[in-house]
Design a protein around this motif. Structure first.
Motif, mmCIF file in Angstrom:
data_model
loop_
_atom_site.group_PDB
_atom_site.id
_atom_site.type_symbol
_atom_site.label_atom_id
_atom_site.label_comp_id
_atom_site.label_asym_id
_atom_site.label_seq_id
_atom_site.Cartn_x
_atom_site.Cartn_y
_atom_site.Cartn_z
ATOM 1 N N PRO A 1 2.964 6.026 -15.411
ATOM 2 C CA PRO A 1 2.104 5.581 -14.317
ATOM 3 C C PRO A 1 2.477 6.295 -13.016
ATOM 4 C CG PRO A 1 3.747 3.918 -14.787
ATOM 5 C CD PRO A 1 3.904 4.995 -15.833
ATOM 6 N N PRO A 2 1.501 6.514 -12.131
ATOM 7 C CA PRO A 2 1.817 7.148 -10.844
ATOM 8 C C PRO A 2 2.668 6.206 -9.986
ATOM 9 C CG PRO A 2 -0.461 6.385 -10.869
ATOM 10 C CD PRO A 2 0.092 6.177 -12.254
ATOM 11 N N ALA A 3 3.444 6.803 -9.108
ATOM 12 C CA ALA A 3 4.274 6.006 -8.207
ATOM 13 C C ALA A 3 3.372 5.231 -7.257
ATOM 14 C CB ALA A 3 5.213 6.919 -7.420
ATOM 15 N N PRO A 4 3.704 3.989 -6.951
ATOM 16 C CA PRO A 4 2.857 3.208 -6.043
ATOM 17 C C PRO A 4 2.881 3.805 -4.638
ATOM 18 C CG PRO A 4 4.879 2.022 -6.535
ATOM 19 C CD PRO A 4 4.863 3.239 -7.408
ATOM 20 N N GLN A 5 1.733 3.814 -3.997
ATOM 21 C CA GLN A 5 1.614 4.321 -2.636
ATOM 22 C C GLN A 5 1.721 3.149 -1.669
ATOM 23 O OE1 GLN A 5 1.376 7.524 -1.688
ATOM 24 N NE2 GLN A 5 1.605 8.107 -3.820
ATOM 25 N N LEU A 6 2.827 3.058 -0.971
ATOM 26 C CA LEU A 6 3.021 1.984 -0.015
ATOM 27 C C LEU A 6 2.458 2.402 1.336
ATOM 28 C CD1 LEU A 6 6.705 1.080 -0.928
ATOM 29 C CD2 LEU A 6 4.605 -0.038 -1.700
ATOM 30 N N PRO A 7 1.863 1.483 2.075
ATOM 31 C CA PRO A 7 1.336 1.853 3.405
ATOM 32 C C PRO A 7 2.485 2.179 4.360
ATOM 33 C CG PRO A 7 1.175 -0.515 3.049
ATOM 34 C CD PRO A 7 1.639 0.084 1.752
ATOM 35 N N ASP A 8 2.192 3.045 5.316
ATOM 36 C CA ASP A 8 3.195 3.392 6.318
ATOM 37 C C ASP A 8 3.491 2.172 7.189
ATOM 38 O OD1 ASP A 8 3.408 6.078 5.589
ATOM 39 O OD2 ASP A 8 1.692 6.630 6.825
ATOM 40 N N PRO A 9 4.752 2.009 7.597
ATOM 41 C CA PRO A 9 5.070 0.925 8.528
ATOM 42 C C PRO A 9 4.308 1.130 9.847
ATOM 43 C CG PRO A 9 7.066 1.821 7.567
ATOM 44 C CD PRO A 9 5.935 2.725 7.165
ATOM 45 N N PRO A 10 4.025 0.058 10.574
ATOM 46 C CA PRO A 10 3.245 0.171 11.817
ATOM 47 C C PRO A 10 3.822 1.168 12.819
ATOM 48 C CG PRO A 10 3.532 -2.134 11.228
ATOM 49 C CD PRO A 10 4.357 -1.329 10.267
ATOM 50 N N ILE A 11 5.156 1.297 12.904
ATOM 51 C CA ILE A 11 5.745 2.223 13.874
ATOM 52 C C ILE A 11 5.352 3.666 13.559
ATOM 53 C CG2 ILE A 11 7.942 2.480 12.660
ATOM 54 C CD1 ILE A 11 9.281 2.502 15.466
ATOM 55 N N TYR A 12 5.262 4.013 12.262
ATOM 56 C CA TYR A 12 4.872 5.372 11.887
ATOM 57 C C TYR A 12 3.383 5.605 12.101
ATOM 58 C CZ TYR A 12 9.520 5.697 9.904
ATOM 59 O OH TYR A 12 10.873 5.702 9.743
#
Length: 81
Positions: free
Chosen positions: A24-35
């Motif tokens: 399975p593809p690696a999960p794409q986590l959203p960028d933290p708000p600071i980034y």
């Protein structure tokens, strides 16, 4: 009827087994708000952003106009000798 999800809008995770031999593809986590805020600031200032094309680099790395055409037109009177 009792809802099956929480009031915060998070849904329960459902486990679905992956067929053997499939990675399975690696999960794409959203960028933290600071980034996200940093990228927005850079974009507003016209800076290069990770994962996006840099128009200035494309322009600087391109061949000057006319230098990509190295062929010389052949004289029809030339018999090839």
């Amino acid at each position: 009827m009792t809802p099956t999800y929480s009031a915060t809008g998070r849904r329960p995770r459902v486990f679905v087994p992956v067929p053997a031999g499939v990675v399975p593809p690696a999960p794409q986590l959203p960028d933290p708000p600071i980034y996200r805020e940093l990228m927005r600031t850079w974009a507003d200032r016209g800076r290069t952003l990770p994962g996006r094309d840099d128009p200035e680099w494309v322009r600087l790395a391109a061949l000057p106009h006319g230098l990509g055409d190295f062929s010389v037109p052949r004289d029809p009177r030339d018999d090839g000798r």
